[in-house]
Scaffold this active site. Structure first.
Site, PDB file in Angstrom:
ATOM      1  NE  ARG A   9      -1.820   1.641   3.654  1.00 20.94           N
ATOM      2  CZ  ARG A   9      -2.914   2.000   4.323  1.00 20.94           C
ATOM      3  NH1 ARG A   9      -3.580   1.108   5.031  1.00 20.94           N
ATOM      4  NH2 ARG A   9      -3.362   3.237   4.265  1.00 20.94           N
ATOM      5  CD  GLU A 189       2.637   9.010  -3.816  1.00 21.30           C
ATOM      6  OE1 GLU A 189       1.922   8.557  -4.732  1.00 21.30           O
ATOM      7  OE2 GLU A 189       2.731  10.232  -3.544  1.00 21.30           O
ATOM      8  CG  HIS A 190       6.867   6.942  -4.616  1.00 21.80           C
ATOM      9  ND1 HIS A 190       6.006   6.154  -5.372  1.00 21.80           N
ATOM     10  CD2 HIS A 190       6.616   8.233  -4.966  1.00 21.80           C
ATOM     11  CE1 HIS A 190       5.281   6.943  -6.154  1.00 21.80           C
ATOM     12  NE2 HIS A 190       5.620   8.194  -5.925  1.00 21.80           N
ATOM     13  NE  ARG A 191       6.760   0.493   1.556  1.00 21.83           N
ATOM     14  CZ  ARG A 191       5.479   0.417   1.187  1.00 21.83           C
ATOM     15  NH1 ARG A 191       4.852   1.523   0.783  1.00 21.83           N
ATOM     16  NH2 ARG A 191       4.822  -0.722   1.214  1.00 21.83           N
ATOM     17  CG  LEU A 192      10.765   8.472  -1.251  1.00 24.40           C
ATOM     18  CD1 LEU A 192      10.751   9.579  -2.302  1.00 24.40           C
ATOM     19  CD2 LEU A 192      12.191   7.962  -1.036  1.00 24.40           C
TER      20      LEU A 192
END
Length: 212
Positions: A9, A189-192
């Protein structure tokens, strides 16, 4: 092997900026806690508490936070339980709060001390009477032959204190964890992800951003 790699997710609930977060972690914790409590979670005070036993083996369990202020975080337990014995050997612990609906985590490391018996008694007697009796009935963490034995012990202490106040057991009370390090994590978002770390520096706090 059960492959869970396709469960994913995106975290898009918010951002955390080290330049605008509070100057001290307890103020920041209070702001986040109140926001989380406003989402009407099932159990807003739930936290994971980690300890280390005499062999160096880490243990974890879920407890409930019962108070916090500028001095730290307070929870209650049986001092003779596994965690109580761990804390007697090593008075350091870690707390972890996971607030998934806000995509947030708070991690706390620090040193424990027992709160006063007067403070413990005030909280103990605010609990439901059945919970007070349960503290007497259960030799927490010790082997139990069967459920019937526990229920019999509960019946016995219920009868023993039927006509009066349930006293605070000598082996039951509270700990305050004074934080030395607190990390706030906001999913990105985007694992940032955003991570802001506070570390104690005397009476002040040092704050910095960490890589996700």
């Amino acid at each position: 092997m059960v492959n869970l790699g396709d469960i994913r997710r995106q975290y898009t609930q918010g951002r955390l900026d080290e330049n605008t977060s509070a100057s001290d972690p307890m103020t920041q914790f209070h702001a986040w806690f109140e926001q989380y409590r406003g989402t009407n979670p099932l159990e807003p005070t739930i936290m994971t508490v980690a300890s280390v036993d005499a062999s160096g083996q880490p243990w974890q369990r879920v407890l409930l936070l019962k108070a916090y202020d500028e001095r730290g975080f307070v929870f209650f337990t049986n001092f003779e339980s596994n965690k109580g014995q761990h804390f007697a050997l090593n008075p350091k612990a870690s707390l972890h709060f996971f607030w998934m609906n806000l995509e947030r985590q708070v991690q706390v490391q620090g040193t424990l001390e027992k709160i006063s018996r007067e403070e413990a008694a005030e909280y103990f007697h605010s609990r439901p009477r059945e919970s007070q009796l349960g503290a007497w009935a259960s030799a927490q963490s010790r082997p139990l032959p069967d459920r019937a034995t526990l229920e019999q012990r509960f019946a016995e202490v219920s009868a023993q204190y039927e006509d009066g106040e349930v006293p605070l057991p000598d082996y039951w009370g509270g700990y305050r964890l004074s934080p030395q390090r607190v990390e706030f994590w906001q999913g990105g978002e985007h694992r940032l992800h955003d991570r802001v770390e506070y570390t104690a520096d005397g009476d002040a706090w040092l704050k910095q951003r960490l890589n996700p």
